[in-house]
Design a protein around this motif. Sequence first.
Motif, short mmCIF file in Angstrom:
data_model
loop_
_atom_site.label_atom_id
_atom_site.label_comp_id
_atom_site.label_asym_id
_atom_site.label_seq_id
_atom_site.Cartn_x
_atom_site.Cartn_y
_atom_site.Cartn_z
N ALA A 95 -8.28 -20.99 -24.51
CA ALA A 95 -9.45 -21.72 -25.01
C ALA A 95 -9.43 -21.69 -26.53
N ILE A 96 -9.73 -22.82 -27.15
CA ILE A 96 -9.85 -22.89 -28.61
C ILE A 96 -11.33 -23.05 -28.94
N THR A 97 -11.82 -22.18 -29.80
CA THR A 97 -13.24 -22.18 -30.16
C THR A 97 -13.39 -22.32 -31.67
N MET A 98 -14.58 -22.72 -32.09
CA MET A 98 -14.86 -22.85 -33.52
C MET A 98 -15.46 -21.57 -34.10
N ARG A 99 -15.86 -20.66 -33.23
CA ARG A 99 -16.38 -19.36 -33.67
C ARG A 99 -15.52 -18.25 -33.11
N ARG A 139 -9.43 -12.09 -24.45
CA ARG A 139 -8.74 -11.44 -25.56
C ARG A 139 -8.58 -12.44 -26.70
N TYR A 140 -9.05 -12.05 -27.88
CA TYR A 140 -8.86 -12.89 -29.06
C TYR A 140 -7.38 -12.80 -29.45
N VAL A 141 -6.73 -13.97 -29.60
CA VAL A 141 -5.30 -14.01 -29.89
C VAL A 141 -5.03 -14.21 -31.37
N GLY A 142 -5.75 -15.13 -32.01
CA GLY A 142 -5.51 -15.37 -33.42
C GLY A 142 -6.27 -16.58 -33.92
N THR A 143 -6.16 -16.83 -35.22
CA THR A 143 -6.89 -17.91 -35.87
C THR A 143 -5.93 -18.83 -36.62
N LEU A 144 -6.13 -20.14 -36.48
CA LEU A 144 -5.38 -21.15 -37.21
C LEU A 144 -6.34 -22.28 -37.58
N ASN A 145 -6.27 -22.73 -38.83
CA ASN A 145 -7.08 -23.88 -39.26
C ASN A 145 -8.56 -23.74 -38.92
N LYS A 146 -9.07 -22.54 -39.14
CA LYS A 146 -10.50 -22.24 -38.92
C LYS A 146 -10.92 -22.36 -37.46
N HIS A 147 -9.96 -22.35 -36.55
CA HIS A 147 -10.24 -22.32 -35.11
C HIS A 147 -9.57 -21.09 -34.49
N HIS A 148 -10.09 -20.69 -33.34
CA HIS A 148 -9.70 -19.41 -32.77
C HIS A 148 -9.17 -19.58 -31.35
N LEU A 149 -8.05 -18.95 -31.07
CA LEU A 149 -7.46 -19.00 -29.73
C LEU A 149 -7.88 -17.77 -28.95
N VAL A 214 1.34 -26.76 -23.34
CA VAL A 214 0.06 -27.26 -23.82
C VAL A 214 0.12 -28.78 -23.94
N PRO A 215 -1.03 -29.45 -23.95
CA PRO A 215 -1.03 -30.91 -24.09
C PRO A 215 -0.26 -31.35 -25.34
N PRO A 216 0.40 -32.52 -25.24
CA PRO A 216 1.27 -32.97 -26.34
C PRO A 216 0.48 -33.57 -27.50
N ASN A 217 -0.27 -32.72 -28.18
CA ASN A 217 -0.88 -33.18 -29.43
C ASN A 217 -0.74 -32.08 -30.48
N ALA A 218 -0.77 -32.46 -31.72
CA ALA A 218 -0.42 -31.55 -32.81
C ALA A 218 -1.39 -30.38 -32.91
N PHE A 219 -2.65 -30.61 -32.63
CA PHE A 219 -3.63 -29.54 -32.76
C PHE A 219 -3.32 -28.41 -31.77
N TRP A 220 -3.06 -28.76 -30.52
CA TRP A 220 -2.71 -27.76 -29.52
C TRP A 220 -1.40 -27.06 -29.88
N GLU A 221 -0.41 -27.85 -30.25
CA GLU A 221 0.94 -27.31 -30.43
C GLU A 221 1.03 -26.29 -31.55
N GLU A 222 0.15 -26.40 -32.55
CA GLU A 222 0.15 -25.42 -33.64
C GLU A 222 -0.13 -24.00 -33.13
N PHE A 223 -0.90 -23.89 -32.07
CA PHE A 223 -1.29 -22.57 -31.57
C PHE A 223 -0.18 -21.87 -30.79
N LEU A 224 0.89 -22.59 -30.51
CA LEU A 224 2.00 -21.97 -29.77
C LEU A 224 2.63 -20.81 -30.53
N GLU A 225 2.54 -20.84 -31.85
CA GLU A 225 3.13 -19.74 -32.62
C GLU A 225 2.42 -18.41 -32.38
#
Length: 240
Positions: A95-99, A139-149, A214-225
């Motif tokens: 799940a990607i959240t803004m908080r 479990r909080y995994v990490g943060t990218l571009n002010k969003h949280h995985l 993950v779905p084939p869009n850039a926003f999702w794919e960034e979180f693969l790292e």
Amino acid sequence: MKPFHVIYEDNHLIVVNKAAGVLVHSDSTGDKTLEDYVKEYIKDKYNKPGEVFLGTVHRLDRPVSGVVIFARTSKALTRMNELFKKRQIQKTYWAITMRKPEKKSGRLTHWLRKDSVQNKTEAFETEVEGAQRADLDYRYVGTLNKHHLIEVNPITGRPHQIRVQLASMGTPIKGDVKYGSPKGNADGSIFLHARRVYFIHPVKKEPLVIKAPVPPNAFWEEFLELDKEEYKEDTLKYLY
């Protein structure tokens, strides 16, 4: 975008990666379902005459993407249903959240009550009439571009469970306006993805770890790292 991609297939099971926006099972809209698409795929691939057997083992909400398991035989369906009943299938969602959650990991317990008219679930901190207990680990995994995985392992399987429980923690899923996201996604999807399932094959008795891209869009794919999970397929340590 294709409605699904096959990620595992044998004589007993077919496991697909569902695109967001596709219904798993028929509803009042009358829209074509994932079941319909997968039946067509089997019929065409194997040149099957007549009706194709396909057993629905579980479901995903329409705006959610990821792993969906179907049974290709009645025996496999019965056994998979038993695995779900005994909670011997471990499902992991992203799940990607803004908080960001206040705690990096934990267990959420709520009592959930579904309003079928509104197609919405309400969460309560204590037991109330008509509600079912719902548990999940996160479990909080990490943060990218002010969003949280956030990685989520549901223990129970209630309608809209992950969506409403994360919202109740103050971390609504990005795009999920029904449960507190300030803005929806243009395609109606939400940033919740059934990433992985782990279970013992009901017929072959072999451990299976099946991961959905993950779905084939850039926003999702960034979180693969951020995906550094390791698996031990020779144990049941991930099963409840």
